[in-house]
Design a protein around this motif. Sequence first.
Motif, PDB file in Angstrom:
ATOM      1  N   SER A  17     -13.920  50.466  10.736  1.00 26.77           N
ATOM      2  CA  SER A  17     -13.852  49.190  11.443  1.00 26.77           C
ATOM      3  C   SER A  17     -14.364  48.056  10.572  1.00 26.77           C
ATOM      4  O   SER A  17     -15.195  48.263   9.680  1.00 26.77           O
ATOM      5  CB  SER A  17     -14.697  49.249  12.727  1.00 26.77           C
ATOM      6  OG  SER A  17     -14.234  50.235  13.623  1.00 26.77           O
ATOM      7  N   ARG A  19     -15.130  43.540  11.188  1.00 27.83           N
ATOM      8  CA  ARG A  19     -15.020  42.356  12.029  1.00 27.83           C
ATOM      9  C   ARG A  19     -14.899  41.133  11.136  1.00 27.83           C
ATOM     10  O   ARG A  19     -15.800  40.847  10.340  1.00 27.83           O
ATOM     11  CB  ARG A  19     -16.210  42.195  12.964  1.00 27.83           C
ATOM     12  CG  ARG A  19     -15.974  41.065  13.967  1.00 27.83           C
ATOM     13  CD  ARG A  19     -17.069  40.923  14.995  1.00 27.83           C
ATOM     14  NE  ARG A  19     -18.208  40.162  14.501  1.00 27.83           N
ATOM     15  CZ  ARG A  19     -19.042  39.484  15.267  1.00 27.83           C
ATOM     16  NH1 ARG A  19     -18.863  39.476  16.603  1.00 27.83           N
ATOM     17  NH2 ARG A  19     -20.073  38.832  14.761  1.00 27.83           N
ATOM     18  N   ARG A  71      -5.866  48.361  18.898  1.00 26.21           N
ATOM     19  CA  ARG A  71      -6.839  48.607  17.815  1.00 26.21           C
ATOM     20  C   ARG A  71      -7.623  47.356  17.446  1.00 26.21           C
ATOM     21  O   ARG A  71      -8.790  47.447  17.070  1.00 26.21           O
ATOM     22  CB  ARG A  71      -6.107  49.118  16.563  1.00 26.21           C
ATOM     23  CG  ARG A  71      -5.350  50.415  16.779  1.00 26.21           C
ATOM     24  CD  ARG A  71      -4.801  50.961  15.443  1.00 26.21           C
ATOM     25  NE  ARG A  71      -3.844  50.064  14.814  1.00 26.21           N
ATOM     26  CZ  ARG A  71      -3.982  49.537  13.603  1.00 26.21           C
ATOM     27  NH1 ARG A  71      -5.059  49.822  12.881  1.00 26.21           N
ATOM     28  NH2 ARG A  71      -3.048  48.729  13.108  1.00 26.21           N
ATOM     29  N   PHE A  72      -6.982  46.198  17.531  1.00 24.65           N
ATOM     30  CA  PHE A  72      -7.620  44.933  17.166  1.00 24.65           C
ATOM     31  C   PHE A  72      -7.923  44.127  18.429  1.00 24.65           C
ATOM     32  O   PHE A  72      -7.173  44.189  19.409  1.00 24.65           O
ATOM     33  CB  PHE A  72      -6.698  44.103  16.278  1.00 24.65           C
ATOM     34  CG  PHE A  72      -6.489  44.641  14.889  1.00 24.65           C
ATOM     35  CD1 PHE A  72      -6.907  45.911  14.522  1.00 24.65           C
ATOM     36  CD2 PHE A  72      -5.867  43.849  13.923  1.00 24.65           C
ATOM     37  CE1 PHE A  72      -6.703  46.396  13.246  1.00 24.65           C
ATOM     38  CE2 PHE A  72      -5.656  44.309  12.637  1.00 24.65           C
ATOM     39  CZ  PHE A  72      -6.068  45.598  12.304  1.00 24.65           C
ATOM     40  N   GLN A  86     -11.958  41.746  15.681  1.00 22.95           N
ATOM     41  CA  GLN A  86     -12.528  43.072  15.579  1.00 22.95           C
ATOM     42  C   GLN A  86     -11.406  44.054  15.306  1.00 22.95           C
ATOM     43  O   GLN A  86     -10.455  44.152  16.082  1.00 22.95           O
ATOM     44  CB  GLN A  86     -13.242  43.451  16.874  1.00 22.95           C
ATOM     45  CG  GLN A  86     -13.838  44.848  16.881  1.00 22.95           C
ATOM     46  CD  GLN A  86     -14.968  45.003  15.880  1.00 22.95           C
ATOM     47  OE1 GLN A  86     -15.842  44.152  15.780  1.00 22.95           O
ATOM     48  NE2 GLN A  86     -14.960  46.110  15.143  1.00 22.95           N
ATOM     49  N   MET A  87     -11.520  44.772  14.198  1.00 20.19           N
ATOM     50  CA  MET A  87     -10.468  45.693  13.779  1.00 20.19           C
ATOM     51  C   MET A  87     -11.031  47.109  13.774  1.00 20.19           C
ATOM     52  O   MET A  87     -11.950  47.406  13.002  1.00 20.19           O
ATOM     53  CB  MET A  87      -9.952  45.306  12.394  1.00 20.19           C
ATOM     54  CG  MET A  87      -9.491  43.867  12.295  1.00 20.19           C
ATOM     55  SD  MET A  87      -8.742  43.476  10.710  1.00 20.19           S
ATOM     56  CE  MET A  87     -10.152  43.693   9.619  1.00 20.19           C
ATOM     57  N   ASN A  88     -10.491  47.947  14.625  1.00 27.68           N
ATOM     58  CA  ASN A  88     -10.905  49.346  14.721  1.00 27.68           C
ATOM     59  C   ASN A  88      -9.759  50.264  14.325  1.00 27.68           C
ATOM     60  O   ASN A  88      -8.594  49.846  14.275  1.00 27.68           O
ATOM     61  CB  ASN A  88     -11.355  49.661  16.146  1.00 27.68           C
ATOM     62  CG  ASN A  88     -12.548  48.841  16.586  1.00 27.68           C
ATOM     63  OD1 ASN A  88     -13.412  48.483  15.781  1.00 27.68           O
ATOM     64  ND2 ASN A  88     -12.614  48.537  17.879  1.00 27.68           N
ATOM     65  N   SER A  89     -10.097  51.512  14.061  1.00 32.90           N
ATOM     66  CA  SER A  89      -9.087  52.523  13.702  1.00 32.90           C
ATOM     67  C   SER A  89      -8.162  52.002  12.611  1.00 32.90           C
ATOM     68  O   SER A  89      -6.928  52.101  12.707  1.00 32.90           O
ATOM     69  CB  SER A  89      -8.280  52.915  14.945  1.00 32.90           C
ATOM     70  OG  SER A  89      -9.117  53.427  15.961  1.00 32.90           O
ATOM     71  N   LEU A  90      -8.746  51.459  11.579  1.00 31.93           N
ATOM     72  CA  LEU A  90      -7.956  50.834  10.515  1.00 31.93           C
ATOM     73  C   LEU A  90      -7.109  51.857   9.784  1.00 31.93           C
ATOM     74  O   LEU A  90      -7.507  53.023   9.597  1.00 31.93           O
ATOM     75  CB  LEU A  90      -8.866  50.100   9.545  1.00 31.93           C
ATOM     76  CG  LEU A  90      -9.364  48.734  10.070  1.00 31.93           C
ATOM     77  CD1 LEU A  90     -10.587  48.272   9.298  1.00 31.93           C
ATOM     78  CD2 LEU A  90      -8.252  47.709   9.990  1.00 31.93           C
TER      79      LEU A  90
END
Length: 130
Positions: A17, A19, A71-72, A86-90
């Motif tokens: 992740s 941010r 995801r975002f 917020q960026m997850n599971s990139l």
Amino acid sequence: QVQLVESGGGLVQAGGSLRLSCAASGRASGRTFSSYAMGWFRQAPGKEREFVAFISWNGGNTYYADSVKGRFTISRDNAKSTLYLQMNSLKPEDTAVYYCAARIYDGGALYYTQSQYPYWGQGTQVTVSA
């Protein structure tokens, strides 16, 4: 006019992740940050810049590209004149330079093309390793 400065980019492994932040300063005709609709775009090497996410002036309306939906998360703090992503599971395919963009809100429900945004930041690099 408004100036935009992105930060928070970096190198992260797939599944991780990050941010991103976009700090706004200056004013166009006395307008505050809450006068602006905001967006995130990205440009990968050799590709055209593409839309990522949009948020309305008060955060009440958001919209995402299909590639990042779920995801975002885009958000904003008008008191701090700051936009976030917020960026997850990139994924490796998320690797790109990420740009924030602003336009004065004039009643539209959604702005998702580059031509709709007159103000841009310089970008921040996000690299996702496999």
